[in-house]
Each structure stands twice: as structure tokens, then as C-alpha cells.
Scaffold this motif. Structure first.
Motif, PDB file in Angstrom:
ATOM      1  N   HIS A   1       0.856  -1.173   0.000  1.00 44.99           N
ATOM      2  CA  HIS A   1       0.000   0.000   0.000  1.00 44.99           C
ATOM      3  C   HIS A   1       0.900   1.234   0.000  1.00 44.99           C
ATOM      4  O   HIS A   1       1.900   1.282   0.735  1.00 44.99           O
ATOM      5  CB  HIS A   1      -0.889  -0.020   1.241  1.00 44.99           C
ATOM      6  CG  HIS A   1      -1.956   1.017   1.236  1.00 44.99           C
ATOM      7  ND1 HIS A   1      -1.702   2.357   1.442  1.00 44.99           N
ATOM      8  CD2 HIS A   1      -3.313   0.919   1.041  1.00 44.99           C
ATOM      9  CE1 HIS A   1      -2.823   3.029   1.392  1.00 44.99           C
ATOM     10  NE2 HIS A   1      -3.823   2.183   1.148  1.00 44.99           N
ATOM     11  N   PRO A   2       0.587   2.256  -0.777  1.00 46.35           N
ATOM     12  CA  PRO A   2       1.487   3.408  -0.871  1.00 46.35           C
ATOM     13  C   PRO A   2       1.737   4.114   0.464  1.00 46.35           C
ATOM     14  O   PRO A   2       2.836   4.619   0.699  1.00 46.35           O
ATOM     15  CB  PRO A   2       0.780   4.329  -1.876  1.00 46.35           C
ATOM     16  CG  PRO A   2      -0.619   3.831  -1.988  1.00 46.35           C
ATOM     17  CD  PRO A   2      -0.556   2.375  -1.704  1.00 46.35           C
TER      18      PRO A   2
ATOM     19  N   ARG B   1       9.435   4.186   4.522  1.00 47.53           N
ATOM     20  CA  ARG B   1      10.565   4.969   3.991  1.00 47.53           C
ATOM     21  C   ARG B   1      10.896   6.148   4.909  1.00 47.53           C
ATOM     22  O   ARG B   1      12.061   6.454   5.152  1.00 47.53           O
ATOM     23  CB  ARG B   1      10.239   5.467   2.582  1.00 47.53           C
ATOM     24  CG  ARG B   1      10.192   4.381   1.523  1.00 47.53           C
ATOM     25  CD  ARG B   1       9.764   4.963   0.175  1.00 47.53           C
ATOM     26  NE  ARG B   1       9.628   3.930  -0.822  1.00 47.53           N
ATOM     27  CZ  ARG B   1      10.622   3.482  -1.580  1.00 47.53           C
ATOM     28  NH1 ARG B   1      11.845   3.981  -1.412  1.00 47.53           N
ATOM     29  NH2 ARG B   1      10.420   2.538  -2.473  1.00 47.53           N
ATOM     30  N   ARG B   2       9.847   6.783   5.398  1.00 49.17           N
ATOM     31  CA  ARG B   2      10.046   7.931   6.288  1.00 49.17           C
ATOM     32  C   ARG B   2      10.759   7.508   7.576  1.00 49.17           C
ATOM     33  O   ARG B   2      11.678   8.190   8.047  1.00 49.17           O
ATOM     34  CB  ARG B   2       8.676   8.538   6.612  1.00 49.17           C
ATOM     35  CG  ARG B   2       8.712   9.781   7.450  1.00 49.17           C
ATOM     36  CD  ARG B   2       7.314  10.384   7.515  1.00 49.17           C
ATOM     37  NE  ARG B   2       6.414   9.630   8.377  1.00 49.17           N
ATOM     38  CZ  ARG B   2       5.088   9.691   8.301  1.00 49.17           C
ATOM     39  NH1 ARG B   2       4.499  10.422   7.372  1.00 49.17           N
ATOM     40  NH2 ARG B   2       4.342   9.013   9.144  1.00 49.17           N
TER      41      ARG B   2
ATOM     42  N   LEU C   1      -0.766   5.409   9.520  1.00 47.93           N
ATOM     43  CA  LEU C   1      -1.097   4.016   9.229  1.00 47.93           C
ATOM     44  C   LEU C   1      -2.535   3.705   9.625  1.00 47.93           C
ATOM     45  O   LEU C   1      -3.244   2.976   8.921  1.00 47.93           O
ATOM     46  CB  LEU C   1      -0.130   3.079   9.950  1.00 47.93           C
ATOM     47  CG  LEU C   1       1.300   3.071   9.414  1.00 47.93           C
ATOM     48  CD1 LEU C   1       2.237   2.329  10.365  1.00 47.93           C
ATOM     49  CD2 LEU C   1       1.357   2.437   8.023  1.00 47.93           C
ATOM     50  N   SER C   2      -2.990   4.281  10.739  1.00 49.44           N
ATOM     51  CA  SER C   2      -4.358   4.035  11.194  1.00 49.44           C
ATOM     52  C   SER C   2      -5.393   4.471  10.159  1.00 49.44           C
ATOM     53  O   SER C   2      -6.463   3.867  10.047  1.00 49.44           O
ATOM     54  CB  SER C   2      -4.607   4.769  12.514  1.00 49.44           C
ATOM     55  OG  SER C   2      -5.896   4.507  13.011  1.00 49.44           O
ATOM     56  N   ALA C   3      -5.076   5.503   9.386  1.00 46.41           N
ATOM     57  CA  ALA C   3      -6.024   6.007   8.392  1.00 46.41           C
ATOM     58  C   ALA C   3      -6.264   5.033   7.248  1.00 46.41           C
ATOM     59  O   ALA C   3      -7.287   5.130   6.551  1.00 46.41           O
ATOM     60  CB  ALA C   3      -5.523   7.340   7.835  1.00 46.41           C
ATOM     61  N   VAL C   4      -5.351   4.075   7.044  1.00 51.49           N
ATOM     62  CA  VAL C   4      -5.502   3.157   5.902  1.00 51.49           C
ATOM     63  C   VAL C   4      -5.610   1.688   6.318  1.00 51.49           C
ATOM     64  O   VAL C   4      -5.955   0.840   5.492  1.00 51.49           O
ATOM     65  CB  VAL C   4      -4.328   3.318   4.901  1.00 51.49           C
ATOM     66  CG1 VAL C   4      -4.308   4.732   4.343  1.00 51.49           C
ATOM     67  CG2 VAL C   4      -2.984   2.948   5.513  1.00 51.49           C
ATOM     68  N   VAL C   5      -5.310   1.377   7.572  1.00 49.64           N
ATOM     69  CA  VAL C   5      -5.408  -0.011   8.039  1.00 49.64           C
ATOM     70  C   VAL C   5      -6.815  -0.239   8.594  1.00 49.64           C
ATOM     71  O   VAL C   5      -7.229   0.421   9.544  1.00 49.64           O
ATOM     72  CB  VAL C   5      -4.361  -0.312   9.129  1.00 49.64           C
ATOM     73  CG1 VAL C   5      -4.580  -1.712   9.712  1.00 49.64           C
ATOM     74  CG2 VAL C   5      -2.952  -0.200   8.559  1.00 49.64           C
TER      75      VAL C   5
ATOM     76  N   GLY D   1      -1.655  -5.843   0.801  1.00 50.73           N
ATOM     77  CA  GLY D   1      -0.492  -4.970   0.707  1.00 50.73           C
ATOM     78  C   GLY D   1      -0.275  -4.124   1.937  1.00 50.73           C
ATOM     79  O   GLY D   1       0.424  -3.116   1.897  1.00 50.73           O
ATOM     80  N   LEU D   2      -0.870  -4.546   3.062  1.00 50.51           N
ATOM     81  CA  LEU D   2      -0.782  -3.785   4.308  1.00 50.51           C
ATOM     82  C   LEU D   2       0.197  -4.409   5.290  1.00 50.51           C
ATOM     83  O   LEU D   2       0.122  -4.165   6.496  1.00 50.51           O
ATOM     84  CB  LEU D   2      -2.168  -3.680   4.946  1.00 50.51           C
ATOM     85  CG  LEU D   2      -3.146  -2.779   4.191  1.00 50.51           C
ATOM     86  CD1 LEU D   2      -4.558  -2.948   4.716  1.00 50.51           C
ATOM     87  CD2 LEU D   2      -2.708  -1.312   4.283  1.00 50.51           C
TER      88      LEU D   2
END
Length: 598
Positions: A4-5, A12-13, A323-327, A361-362
Motif C-alpha cells: 500500500h502506498p 521509507r520515512r 497508518l491508522s487512516a488506511v489499516v 499490501g498492508l
């Protein structure tokens, strides 16, 4: 499945932010690995001390020779705490399994294990968070002899696993396997236990009835069955690849649990990848994803940054929030639902969870594990008993109970439910996975307290039966060690059920049992460090907005010119608290893990 992007960007950050500290950590790790076990270069008297206590002649001969793999066991055993009681029989079992695999195991040392369930609301709770540091240091002392080729860590509950992890990472050049003990069988349903607690808080049930319910819930050896910090620990350790596949939630005393324990001992003998290499940026992100996907303990917004820092990795609350916003939330386990952790395991457990996240992809499915040669994605195939032995099971591709454990395609909620709040009162975290949408924005006058006992007394007097934001300050790590304020849950829950708009704001902790009442916790900077929470007065109108991520002061006359309230006079003595003054003086912020290290 490609990453997931957002997962990719956050990783990466973290990697970029941690480049210097992680490189220094790995350099130290590899230098220690190159030296090999120190026992091979010890003087004769030193070496003799190392095997003098062996009662098995074959073990003594093997250690005397120096070529046999030596495994150190670090244990949190005591027989008062249900979660750790099963560990009493583990050393001999592990020694036998290691011996059969061609090695020798010794108990390198023990670490303390205290129970937050016993110390809730008591003076001992002020030692709880700092016990993590004591455990980390105890682990380092146990391994300081430098005589081992690998490590087995035995721990389950709240501060024990994070402490063992931090300590083991200071010896990050050694292969290390964590060995769980498992949850007790299901007793009184957690939802019923919560109902009885609330009735007692309302004065509708006496203490005898409450004790009967608690004893029916916490009834035998094993971890408590609700999804608090202890069971969140087990989930995280498996997500980080430090358990064997499927090891987290097998009950104590079962053939499967015994077989998994033996297999962990055999695995560490041949393991070559050190723990410091396994716990990298990918493993840390996987742990955060697992926490979010299961609605796990808010205590890990403290523990995971501290664990990551021990491996040279800088993890921030922004990483959790992004991460919480997309998981998606995939599990409903008490206090985020009515099921217990045994029902979570029966529904598919870690194997289903890992497979779903990997397919979406998570998850960094290629992250290294103690199951060498296979990434964490392979943990969708748990170890199972078949014909008297362990075999890799088939991938768990369907949930046996979607009301407890859901697929990514039909999640319980679209996001993990952990958010960061910012504003004039500082920064805080809030867990909304168990908070209903109509309670996620609260605007009300403040009522200020400096301890949870005063909150309970005000509740009993009827002073809180209105719309109110309860502020409990001087509960941070510098003030008094940051005890959990778990006893606030029943009265605040009663007020919410009566129809009042209620929330909590505190620089303290609310534990892995954080539930249905919105709570801005871990407020930093804390009041004892000069944080603005010290300027709040009774009647100030505050707004806790989990949707916008803000913690606001709406109406507070002369706010800018106010002087912070003085901390309560506390000698910091009694129940061992005087011994922890050095920790209170040295501790960092909650956002940095409330750690005394670094």
C-alpha cells in the motif's frame, strides 16, 4: 500484492529518519557478533563458574568443551500471576528440547513480573510503567556474562514483553525466540464482567457479587482473556516474527502448547539471524499495523516507540496515525467487542489476520522471522498438531466467525481507530475503535482532578452527572510514574449511558482496556513538566474532537496569563516508590516512549 502506498511511504520515512541511529546500532551488533561468545576466550576460573551449576553431566561436559551451542533462558516466572504461572515447568522442558537438538540451555536469569490487574488504583501501580525499564535491565544483567549463542525469552504481560524486548535488543547480535504461555480458557464473558462492574459502580451490586464475577472471569493459569496489553503483546511479537507461526494463543497445559514450546527450543539452537536484524523498520511497521487492525492496547503507543528506539529506529505518533487512516479494523475483541481472545483464535487468529493484511499490501510480508528463510507472510500457515507432531497447517483463508475476525473486504471499520490529537493542551492519543460515532466529538465544561480516587468520590456524590470533560492531571511519568487510570472506566461509562456527553483528558494512561468513553490520554508535555494541562480550571469549556484530531480550549478566561497549578505534594515513598525517584527524574516524554533510556 504490492505494498500500500501509505505503508511504503511511512516505512521509507521511518528508515530515513532513523538512518544514523540504525546504522550505529547495526555496527555495534555486528561487531559483537564477530567476537563470538565470550566463554570461548574466558579464563579457566571464569569458564568453570559458567558450568559449575549444571547437574546433568552431559551438559557440563558440553559446556566445558565449548563447541556446543549454549542457550540462555530469561524467565519472568512467578506463581502468583496467572499468566506467568505456567512458566514454572518451562526451564526443564526447554532444557530437554535444547539438549535433544544438540545444545545446552541454562536459566540465565529471572526478571520481575507485576500485574496491573492487582495494582489498579493502588500505590504499586506507580511502579508499573518503570518496571519495563527494570525488566530490560534485568534481561541485560542475565545476558551480561556473554556466554550464550542464543536466547529464549519467557514473558507475557503488560511491561514484561516490552522490557524483555528492549533488553534482548541490547544484545541484538544473538538469535532470540520468544516463548509465550497462552491465554486461560474462557470464563465469565468479558461483556458480562463489564456489566457487573458498572452495576457495582452504580451501587446496585455489592462487593461480594463483584468478587464472584471477577473470580469467574480470572479463574485459572494463563493470560486474561480480554484483549488488553498482555494479549496485544503476543500479537505484536508474532507480527514481528519473534514467535513461531501460530504460537501466540494456544492455551496452557495443552498438547499444542507443549509442542510449540519444544519447537521454540529446537528452533533457537539452529537459528542464525540475530534479533537485531529481525527487528528492523519493516518489523516495527508490521507491529503497528497489527495493533491497528486488531484494536489493540493504547499502551503500545508508549512501548513500541521505546522498543524501536532500542533497535536504533525512531517511531513517532504520526506514524501510528498515518497508518491508522488506511489499516482497517478487522477484529472485535473485548473491550472493542464482546468476544474474548480464545474466540479470536478460533475464528482464524493470527494466521487469518496476517494473510488478510499481506494480501491487501498492508504488511511487509518479506520481513525476516525466526522461521528462517520465510517472511512473516508465511505465518498465514500456523503450526498444528498432527499425528503427535507439529506440521505446517494450510493457509487460513476464511474466518470462522466474521463477527469476531473479519476480512479486509468487509472490515469492522475502514480504519484502525487510533488518532493523534493536537492543540493548546498539547498532544495526545485517542483510541476510537470502541467509541460510537456520536461520542467522538465532545464539547463540555472541564472538571479538574489530580487523582482517580477524587473522580470516583465526585461521581458518588453526583457531582459529575452532567455533560463534562474530566481532566486528570499530574499522572504522567515524571509526576508519579504514569499509573493506569483503569478505575475511571466504570463511572464514566455510567455517565455516558445516562445520556451525558462525557470525555476524559489526562497525561496518564488508560490501559489496554480503553473502551467506549472517548479518552485523550498520554497528553504531552505532561503537567509535571510544565505542560498546559496544568492551566486548566473547573468550568473551562474544552473540545475533544477525534474527527478533526484536535484538543481545544474554547472558553477559558485569561488562558494565556494563567500560571500552572502546582503538583500535589507527594513524598514519593511507600510501596517501593522511593526507589524509583531516579526514574521519575530521568524519564522522557510519553511520545518518546516514556523511557529512561537514551
Amino acid at each position: 500484492m504490492s505494498l500500500h502506498p501509505v505503508l511504503d511511504a511511512v516505512t521509507r520515512r521511518i528508515r530515513e529518519r532513523s538512518a544514523t541511529s540504525r546504522a550505529a546500532y547495526l555496527e555495534r551488533l555486528r561487531a559483537a557478533a564477530a567476537q563470538g561468545p565470550r566463554r570461548l576466550s574466558l579464563g579457566c576460573a571464569n569458564r568453570a563458574h559458567g558450568f559449575a551449576g549444571c547437574t546433568a553431566a552431559e551438559d557440563k561436559a558440553a559446556l566445558r568443551g565449548g563447541a556446543t551451542p549454549a542457550i540462555g533462558i530469561v524467565t519472568s516466572y512467578n506463581d502468583m500471576l496467572s499468566a506467568h504461572q505456567p512458566y514454572g515447568a518451562y526451564p526443564e522442558r526447554l532444557k530437554a528440547a535444547v539438549r535433544a537438538a544438540g545444545g545446552v540451555a541454562q536459566v540465565a536469569g529471572g526478571v520481575p513480573a507485576m500485574c496491573d490487574g492487582i495494582t489498579q488504583g493502588e500505590p504499586g501501580m506507580e511502579l508499573s510503567l518503570f518496571s519495563r525499564e527494570v525488566i530490560a535491565m534485568g534481561t541485560a544483567v542475565a545476558l551480561s556474562h556473554g556466554t550464550f549463542d542464543g536466547v529464549l525469552c519467557l514473558g507475557v504481560c503488560d511491561k514484561i514483553v516490552p522490557g524483555l524486548l528492549i533488553g534482548a535488543l541490547s544484545f541484538g547480535h544473538q538469535p532470540t525466540v520468544f516463548v509465550p504461555a497462552g491465554p486461560m480458557p474462557s470464563g465469565l464473558p468479558n461483556k458480562e464482567k463489564g456489566r457487573i462492574r458498572q452495576l457495582h459502580a452504580e451501587g446496585k451490586l455489592d462487593k461480594h457479587a463483584l468478587l464472584e464475577a471477577e473470580a469467574a472471569s480470572y479463574h485459572s493459569p494463563g493470560t486474561c482473556t480480554f484483549y488488553g496489553t498482555a494479549n496485544s503483546n503476543q500479537m505484536l511479537v508474532e507480527m514481528m516474527g519473534l514467535h513461531l507461526p501460530g504460537a501466540s494463543f494456544a492455551n496452557p497445559g495443552t498438547p499444542l502448547r507443549d509442542a510449540l514450546t519444544d519447537a521454540a527450543a529446537r528452533r533457537v539452537v539452529g537459528l542464525r539471524t540475530p534479533i537485531g536484524e529481525i527487528v528492523d523498520e519493516r518489523a516495527v511497521v508490521n507491529a503497528v499495523v497489527g495493533l491497528l487492525a486488531t484494536g489493540g492496547s493504547t499502551n503500545h503507543t508508549l512501548h513500541l516507540p521505546a522498543i524501536a528506539a532500542a533497535a536504533g529506529i525512531a517511531l513517532t505518533w504520526e506514524d501510528f496515525a498515518d497508518l491508522s487512516a488506511v489499516v482497517p479494523l478487522l477484529a472485535r475483541v473485548y473491550p472493542n467487542g464482546s468476544a474474548d481472545v480464545n474466540q479470536f483464535e478460533a475464528a482464524g487468529g493470527m494466521a487469518f489476520l496476517i494473510g488478510e493484511l499481506a494480501d491487501a499490501g498492508l504488511l511487509h510480508a518479506d520481513a525476516a522471522t525466526v522461521w528462517e528463510g520465510e517472511g512473516i507472510g508465511a505465518y498465514r500457515r500456523p503450526l498444528r498438531l498432527e499425528g503427535g507432531g507439529l506440521v505446517r497447517g494450510a493457509p487460513v483463508r476464511e474466518s470462522a466467525d466474521p463477527a469476531v475476525l473479519a476480512p479486509v473486504s468487509a472490515p469492522m471499520a475502514a480504519e484502525g481507530g487510533l488518532r493523534v490529537l493536537t492543540g493548546p493542551l498539547g498532544r495526545a492519543v485517542v483510541k476510537v475503535s470502541a467509541v460510537k460515532p456520536d461520542h467522538r466529538v465532545i464539547e463540555a465544561p472541564a472538571r479538574v482532578f489530580t487523582d482517580q480516587e477524587s473522580v470516583q468520590a465526585a461521581f458518588r456524590r453526583g457531582e459529575l452527572h452532567r455533560d463534562v470533560i474530566v481532566v486528570v492531571r499530574f499522572q504522567g511519568p515524571k509526576a508519579n510514574g504514569m499509573p493506569e487510570l483503569h478505575k475511571l472506566t466504570p463511572p464514566l461509562g455510567v455517565l455516558q449511558d445516562l445520556g451525558y456527553r462525557v470525555a476524559l483528558v489526562t497525561d496518564g494512561r488508560m490501559s489496554g482496556a480503553s473502551g467506549k468513553v472517548p479518552a485523550a490520554i498520554h497528553v504531552t508535555p505532561e503537567a509535571a513538566a510544565g505542560g498546559p494541562l496544568g492551566r486548566v480550571r473547573d468550568g473551562d469549556v474544552l473540545r475533544l474532537d477525534t474527527e478533526r484530531g484536535v484538543l481545544e480550549v474554547l472558553d477559558a478566561p485569561d488562558w494565556e496569563s494563567r500560571v500552572s497549578a502546582e503538583a500535589p505534594v507527594d513524598a514519593g515513598a511507600g510501596c517501593g516508590r522511593e526507589l524509583f525517584g531516579v526514574f521519575r527524574r530521568a524519564v522522557g516524554s510519553a511520545e518518546a516512549g516514556a523511557s529512561v533510556f537514551g
